[in-house]
Design a protein around this motif. Structure first.
Motif, PDB file in Angstrom:
ATOM      1  N   ILE A   1      41.193  32.868  42.044  1.00 20.99           N
ATOM      2  CA  ILE A   1      40.531  32.501  44.122  1.00 20.99           C
ATOM      3  C   ILE A   1      40.867  33.999  44.298  1.00 20.99           C
ATOM      4  N   THR A   2      42.244  34.638  44.198  1.00 23.03           N
ATOM      5  CA  THR A   2      42.885  35.871  45.224  1.00 23.03           C
ATOM      6  C   THR A   2      43.906  36.156  44.473  1.00 23.03           C
ATOM      7  N   GLY A   3      43.688  37.846  44.184  1.00 15.76           N
ATOM      8  CA  GLY A   3      43.923  38.857  43.424  1.00 15.76           C
ATOM      9  C   GLY A   3      44.609  38.167  41.942  1.00 15.76           C
ATOM     10  N   LYS A   4      45.781  37.697  41.990  1.00 14.48           N
ATOM     11  CA  LYS A   4      46.287  37.646  40.194  1.00 14.48           C
ATOM     12  C   LYS A   4      46.367  35.899  40.258  1.00 14.48           C
TER      13      LYS A   4
ATOM     14  N   LEU B   1      46.571  25.393  39.468  1.00 12.22           N
ATOM     15  CA  LEU B   1      46.931  27.077  40.062  1.00 12.22           C
ATOM     16  C   LEU B   1      47.812  27.564  39.063  1.00 12.22           C
ATOM     17  N   ARG B   2      47.506  28.868  38.734  1.00  8.83           N
ATOM     18  CA  ARG B   2      48.335  29.475  38.312  1.00  8.83           C
ATOM     19  C   ARG B   2      49.199  31.136  38.377  1.00  8.83           C
ATOM     20  N   HIS B   3      49.585  31.400  38.627  1.00  7.17           N
ATOM     21  CA  HIS B   3      49.435  32.937  39.549  1.00  7.17           C
ATOM     22  C   HIS B   3      51.024  33.745  38.479  1.00  7.17           C
ATOM     23  N   PRO B   4      50.722  34.790  37.428  1.00  8.01           N
ATOM     24  CA  PRO B   4      51.515  35.255  37.203  1.00  8.01           C
ATOM     25  C   PRO B   4      52.883  35.835  37.502  1.00  8.01           C
TER      26      PRO B   4
END
Length: 850
Positions: free
Chosen positions: A679-682, A763-766
């Motif tokens: 989506i955006t960035g990570k 939705l995932r974010h590291p």
């Protein structure tokens, strides 16, 4: 007390001090040296007294007294000796003496009193870890001079450190204290009051005409102002983030055609102890458009082809960001000019966009290309694979000697190496090297970093009045070739990319399950032909045990029991059409189910056999096995059994259970698709759709008692697997509780359903991505349901849930997960205390998102 001898102008010295300095005479404090009658002398010598740590020669150099030089005494030159030395901040006192005067020669002595030395800096008000970080930045050493410079440096370092943490207005006090343990030493006591972390209360823009305040604040990425709807707040203000936000603001304005945009002035000032206000004065400038675009130097591809790939039309809003991206990438599908050449072997390709003419609001461009020569791959060099054999890596690499260099094949090779699971994908680095311009060849050096890939599952749980222990071992880089090589056992032979898994689960006599599997991804070692074999045996008993002691209190024949044994052999092949992401797998399986006094199922006593053939076609293009950011994974599976009812002469409506269910027959269809998009960035969006259908060959036989679908819970194999069911996870609902309406709850939960579908958005974010651990957080929305027949099937009538979760991948344990889910739709006829399951735990989930 500081005493300066001139312009004070006379330094006061006592007769006792003169005696102490070898009967020296203070300059300007006697009739012999008077400003009213200065004398010229030649400097005979210069000595220094009173030093303990400092170098005497350095002090003489700073004094600017040079032996043999003529000097007027007293004069500005003699007064500057004291002034220059005091300016260094190293002394509490400096005195200049004339030790002797012989004829026209004068012999000077510089007496100094050194300032105290630093023993240590004691900091109060910071945490232990923060104090250690500050000490590292201070580069604190004992023996430093305790002066204003030291205190300023200490204050600035602490202030800068806290500013990076969001504490913009700390209060810092310092006080040197005498060290009683060491002579002429001091301890610097520093007290810090961090106050509150600072956030942006308001961001004001001036000078903007074309862009609105909300637009500019959106461009100001990384620094957000307070708003009533932003629940979590704007985030702490950091100088580094602020700098990045300003750069991003101008880049966004440039990308919209305002190539002259700049920040004229920006100010950050205090609103209160917790907030700041940011004022930014902008110059937008005119809006520019693309004019004529001309290509120069292109011989391989025509202007028309390059224009199509460039995708920029005359009159379009000028965006340098878009221009550079379309010329040199990276683009999602490698549809940029650079990729076009690099995928055709032009390794030294460059393109230089030159603005040839700017008139009114239009910019003409010359795109000057240097194609260079085509390069072919000469050698493949491997570095870093200390355990994995070279051939395992080489067979996964798509850049082959003799082929034209290709950027896409280089990226594909990196992906395939990551899919092996034995290397840290973040550290896999292919580098073109040894370019031979005369022969047009290049070597490709693949630098990899091995990571632990073997996994251990060790867990214990309590449920249904029993303790269940689990031990599982998975060796992901096994080597059967070295089984009989004693030197290769470290502790097991490794390096050939094979997989061996052993798992056991038991609670004594009540429940036991053991499984063994082995797979070889390159059967024979020459072609990507997958071979796998697995076997298992499981049993479960209940209904005849003391709930307090766990002892069996009835005979074996009176227990409620189920046994399950099975073996599966698989063979697969990677396809080249429609593309080489496709794979086809075939497997033959045989399972035996044996039931004894087993209520709540389609039959209670008897033995059933399930002999099946499975075909699976899949396409997997995800870019990483653990945290994918792009690509898809699609699987279509058909599983069939022989149609026994066509030739076994059994009258199914009247046949007893042990005959009717002896031979399981069915056809099973499954579809599973996952898509990963950055989506955006990570931040990554995972979208998934699943469907499953279990059918029968004849209405007379009815549907199979096994191979049904159970929806709900964590999706992990357990007791439900003993019943021959396929477990589908759905968070927020308890295991197997998403059942059709109007059915017997116990039978539906025990037997499962023949039809299901499920949808998922996640939705995932590291949080952390490295070889030691991969950690990411997620938010999900799921919908799914089950049906007993197609008459009732409605793909839009689903039970819904939402929630949040986290995943952590540790090489030795695999992927661990925890989720909190909230289910919206009740299960008719079931109390909410039974079908709700807010927290879900998972361990050793299959990688790649499945």
């Amino acid at each position: 007390m500081k005493r300066i001898i001139f312009f004070a102008l006379v330094t006061l010295f006592t007769a006792q001090a003169v005696m102490a300095q070898q009967n020296g005479r203070p300059i300007g404090d006697s009739d012999e040296f008077s400003y009213l009658n200065p004398q010229n002398y030649i400097i005979g010598s210069v000595s220094v007294s009173g030093t303990e740590y400092l170098d005497n020669d350095v002090i003489i150099t700073i004094s600017k007294l040079v032996v043999g030089q003529r000097i007027e005494v007293p004069s500005d030159a003699t007064s500057n000796v004291v002034k220059n030395l005091m300016d260094q901040g190293l002394f509490d006192d400096v005195e200049l003496y004339a030790d002797a005067v012989r004829e026209d020669s004068i012999f000077f002595n510089i007496h100094v009193v050194e300032r105290p030395r630093l023993t240590r800096i004691d900091i109060e008000g910071l945490s232990k870890s923060q104090t250690e970080e500050v000490r590292k930045q201070l580069n604190e050493n004992t023996g430093k001079i305790v002066n204003q410079n030291l205190m300023n440096t200490t204050r600035n370092t602490i202030t800068r450190f806290l500013s990076e943490k969001g504490y913009l207005y700390p209060e810092i006090t310092m006080a040197p204290t005498k060290d009683s343990a060491q002579v002429n030493n001091q301890i610097l006591m520093v007290n810090v009051d961090r106050n509150s972390k600072v956030r942006a209360h308001r961001i004001n823009f001036t000078g903007n005409e074309e862009f609105t305040q909300p637009q500019l604040r959106k461009f100001f990425k990384g620094v957000k102002q307070r708003t009533w709807w932003r629940i979590t707040g704007p985030g702490k203000f950091k100088e580094e983030k602020y700098k990045e936000a300003k750069e991003n603001l101008i880049a966004k304005m440039h990308a919209r055609g305002y190539r002259d945009a700049e920040i004229l002035k920006d100010t950050v000032y205090k609103y209160n102890n917790r907030n700041v206000i940011i004022d930014i004065d902008l110059y937008e400038g005119p809006k520019y458009y693309f004019g004529n675009i001309a290509w120069q130097g292109n011989a391989k591809f025509s202007d028309s082809i390059l224009n199509v790939i460039l995708g920029i039309e005359k009159g379009e809003v000028f965006s340098e960001e878009k221009l550079i991206t379309k010329l040199m990438g990276p683009t999602r599908n490698s549809d940029d000019i650079s990729s076009l050449y690099l995928n055709d072997g032009y390794l030294t390709f460059t393109v230089d966009p030159v603005q040839t003419k700017i008139y009114n609001d239009t910019i003409d461009l010359d795109l000057r290309i240097y194609e260079g020569a085509q390069f072919t791959v000469n050698n493949i060099i491997l570095k870093g694979n200390d355990v994995t054999n070279d051939r395992v890596l080489l067979r996964s690499i798509y850049t082959k000697p003799g082929q034209k260099f290709s950027k896409d094949l280089l990226m594909r090779s990196t992906r395939e190496i990551a899919q092996l699971g034995n290397f840290d994908e973040q550290k896999t680095n292919p580098v073109p090297t040894n370019l031979n311009h005369s022969e047009g060849t290049v070597d490709i050096e693949y630098n990899v970093a091995e990571k632990p890939s073997d996994q251990v599952e060790l867990s214990g749980g309590f449920g249904a009045g029993q303790v269940i222990g689990t031990l599982g071992l998975t060796f992901n880089n096994f080597s059967t070739r070295n089984l009989f090589d004693k030197k290769a056992w470290k502790p097991l032979p490794r390096g050939d990319g094979q997989k061996l898994s052993i798992r056991g689960q038991t609670s004594g006599k009540r429940y036991q399950s053991y499984s063994l599997s082995f797979s070889e991804p390159w059967l024979g070692g020459k072609k990507p032909i997958y071979f796998g074999v697995s076997a298992f045996t499981s049993s479960s008993s209940y209904g005849g045990f003391d709930p307090y002691t766990g002892r069996q209190v009835v005979g074996d024949s009176q227990l409620n029991r189920i046994w399950m044994n099975g073996v599966t052999v698989s063979l697969g092949k990677r396809l080249q059409w429609p593309d080489n992401y496709f794979q086809i797998n075939y497997s033959v399986g045989a399972q035996q189910y044996k039931l004894q006094n087993y209520p709540g199922f389609l039959f209670e006593n008897g033995t059933s056999y399930n002999i099946n053939l499975t075909q699976e076609i899949s396409r997997n293009s995800v870019d990483a096995p653990i945290y994918p950011t792009s690509g898809s994974h699609i699987k279509f599976t058909i599983q069939v059994t022989p149609p026994y009812s066509l030739f076994n002469n059994i009258n199914y409506p009247t046949a007893p259970d042990h005959e009717r269910y002896r031979w399981t027959e069915y056809h099973k269809w499954k579809f599973d698709s996952q898509w990963f998009t950055r989506i955006t960035g990570k931040l990554v969006l995972k979208a998934q759709a699943q469907f499953g259908f279990l059918g029968s060959y004849s209405s007379v036989t009815g549907q199979s008692a096994f191979e049904r679908f159970k929806l709900g819970g964590d999706g992990m194999m357990g007791f439900d697997f003993l019943q021959g069911s396929e477990i589908i996870a759905m968070r927020g609902y308890a295991n197997g509780f998403v059942i059709p309406e109007g059915v017997d709850v116990n039978i539906a939960r025990n037997s499962g359903s023949p039809i299901y579908n499920k949808y998922q958005l996640e939705l995932r974010h590291p949080v952390m991505l490295n070889d030691q651990a991969t950690v990411f957080v997620l938010a999900f929305a799921e919908g799914g349901n089950t049906w007993n027949n197609f008459r009732d099937f409605n793909p839009f009538k689903v039970r819904r849930s939402v929630g949040v979760g986290a995943r952590i991948f540790l090489p030795i344990f695999g992927l661990l997960g925890i989720d909190y889910g909230h289910a919206f739709d009740p299960i008719p006829g079931v109390p909410s205390s039974q079908w709700k399951q807010n927290f879900t735990f998972s361990i050793m989930q299959q990688m790649g998102g499945f």
